[in-house]
Design a protein around this motif. Structure first.
Motif, short mmCIF file in Angstrom:
data_model
loop_
_atom_site.label_atom_id
_atom_site.label_comp_id
_atom_site.label_asym_id
_atom_site.label_seq_id
_atom_site.Cartn_x
_atom_site.Cartn_y
_atom_site.Cartn_z
N THR A 146 -4.71 0.08 -12.38
CA THR A 146 -4.14 0.41 -11.07
C THR A 146 -5.25 0.79 -10.09
OG1 THR A 146 -2.07 1.17 -12.05
CG2 THR A 146 -2.55 1.92 -9.82
N ARG A 147 -5.19 0.24 -8.90
CA ARG A 147 -6.22 0.48 -7.88
C ARG A 147 -5.85 1.72 -7.07
NH1 ARG A 147 -3.80 -4.06 -6.05
NH2 ARG A 147 -4.91 -4.04 -4.05
N ASP A 206 -10.14 -3.77 -1.12
CA ASP A 206 -9.33 -2.56 -0.98
C ASP A 206 -10.02 -1.55 -0.06
OD1 ASP A 206 -7.38 -3.53 -2.76
OD2 ASP A 206 -8.41 -2.65 -4.49
N ALA A 254 -10.54 -0.10 -7.86
CA ALA A 254 -10.39 -0.52 -6.47
C ALA A 254 -11.50 -1.48 -6.08
CB ALA A 254 -10.38 0.69 -5.55
N LEU A 301 -1.68 -0.95 -4.08
CA LEU A 301 -2.87 -0.13 -3.86
C LEU A 301 -2.37 1.28 -3.57
CD1 LEU A 301 -5.90 0.41 -3.32
CD2 LEU A 301 -5.49 -0.32 -0.94
N ARG A 344 -13.31 5.29 -3.63
CA ARG A 344 -12.45 4.42 -4.44
C ARG A 344 -12.58 4.70 -5.92
NH1 ARG A 344 -15.59 -1.39 -3.90
NH2 ARG A 344 -16.99 -0.66 -2.29
N VAL A 400 0.86 -1.18 0.00
CA VAL A 400 0.00 0.00 0.00
C VAL A 400 0.90 1.23 0.00
CG1 VAL A 400 -1.76 1.31 1.25
CG2 VAL A 400 -1.80 -1.19 1.29
#
Length: 278
Positions: free
Chosen positions: A117-118, A147, A143, A96, A139, A70
């Motif tokens: 990509t989240r 997540d 995501a 993330l 989000r 993260v």
């Protein structure tokens, strides 16, 4: 050890907010010191982060990216574009991205990275610094529910965390983002009132602050409507209704509503200015 506890969290930017978040994670047992890293161009910021958390720091952002799952972007909005450009090639599918930069939309952050990509955008407030924050997050389209759960748990270590759609983050800014300043003024005014009636300043301020803290805790802990709790303190013909009458004469409720609305509008204006063409 659970998957959550083995998540590695990296902070790009080691200012007060990043430090508070990292401290909360470690204090709550969410992660260990060794699973947190930070980067910052300022040596003094790096030292302060390490002293507060016991976690390692580096000067190179890409080192944080490679060693984290993260990535918390805790840089000033005006520095976001350059940071995104620097790390974009290092971000992988496993990462993330969590941004706490005010006013920087999900679309801008997502556009810097490869498709898929989240990304989650977070709006914390300054009481996070004392573990009593009110955080909202939104989000991006990639995501996942997992997540969102992870971010909720992460920011719950420094207060409460609530998911909202991104368009509502301006209202969050107007309410909980700017709200501590409104409450500070309320506490100051209550303290002034106590001084006006003869209390020493230090005693008056402590009583005012604790009264606000206790009232807020009653709202959160009981789940009762604030109006119902207010009625429980208000006896017919008593002292409280006399005070409430004066607050109504001064339009306290309408003024606070107007403050939230004005701050929300200003947040929208700043967002448009920062992202022309949106």
């Amino acid at each position: 050890m659970s998957a959550v506890e083995t998540v590695r969290v990296g902070f790009i930017g080691c200012g007060r907010m990043a430090t508070a978040i990292a401290q909360g994670l470690i204090r709550a047992g969410f992660v260990s010191e060794s699973h947190v890293t930070g980067s910052d161009p300022s040596a003094s910021m790096r030292d302060a982060f390490t002293n507060a958390t016991g976690s390692p720091v580096v000067a190179e952002n890409r080192v944080v990216v490679s060693g984290s799952d993260v990535i918390v972007l805790a840089v000033k909005p005006q520095h976001m574009a350059s940071v995104l450009n620097e790390i974009s090639g290092s971000v992988e599918a496993r990462h993330l991205i969590v941004s706490v930069a005010a006013g920087v939309p999900l679309a801008m952050i997502s556009a810097a990275f490869r498709a898929g990509t989240r990304v989650i955008r977070v709006m914390p407030n300054t009481p996070c610094l004392v573990g009593a924050g009110a955080t909202a997050f939104a989000r991006g389209p990639k995501a996942t529910e997992a997540d969102a759960t992870l971010v909720e748990r992460l920011f719950s270590t420094i207060g409460i965390a609530i998911e909202v759609p991104e368009p509502l983050l301006d209202a969050v800014t107007g309410l909980s983002g700017s709200g501590p300043a409104y409450v500070f003024q309320v506490i100051e005014a209550l303290s002034d009132g106590g001084v006006r009636c003869g209390l020493p300043r230090n005693i008056s301020t402590r009583l005012a602050a604790q009264t606000v803290l206790g009232a807020a805790k009653m709202v959160l802990d009981t789940g009762e409507h604030p109006g119902s709790l207010k009625d429980g303190v208000t006896s017919p013909g008593g002292t409280t209704i006399a005070g409430l009458h004066q607050l109504e004469r001064g339009a306290l409720r309408g003024t606070l509503m107007n403050a939230v609305e004005a701050a929300t509008t200003r947040s929208q204006e700043l967002g448009r200015a920062a992202n022309p063409g949106k």
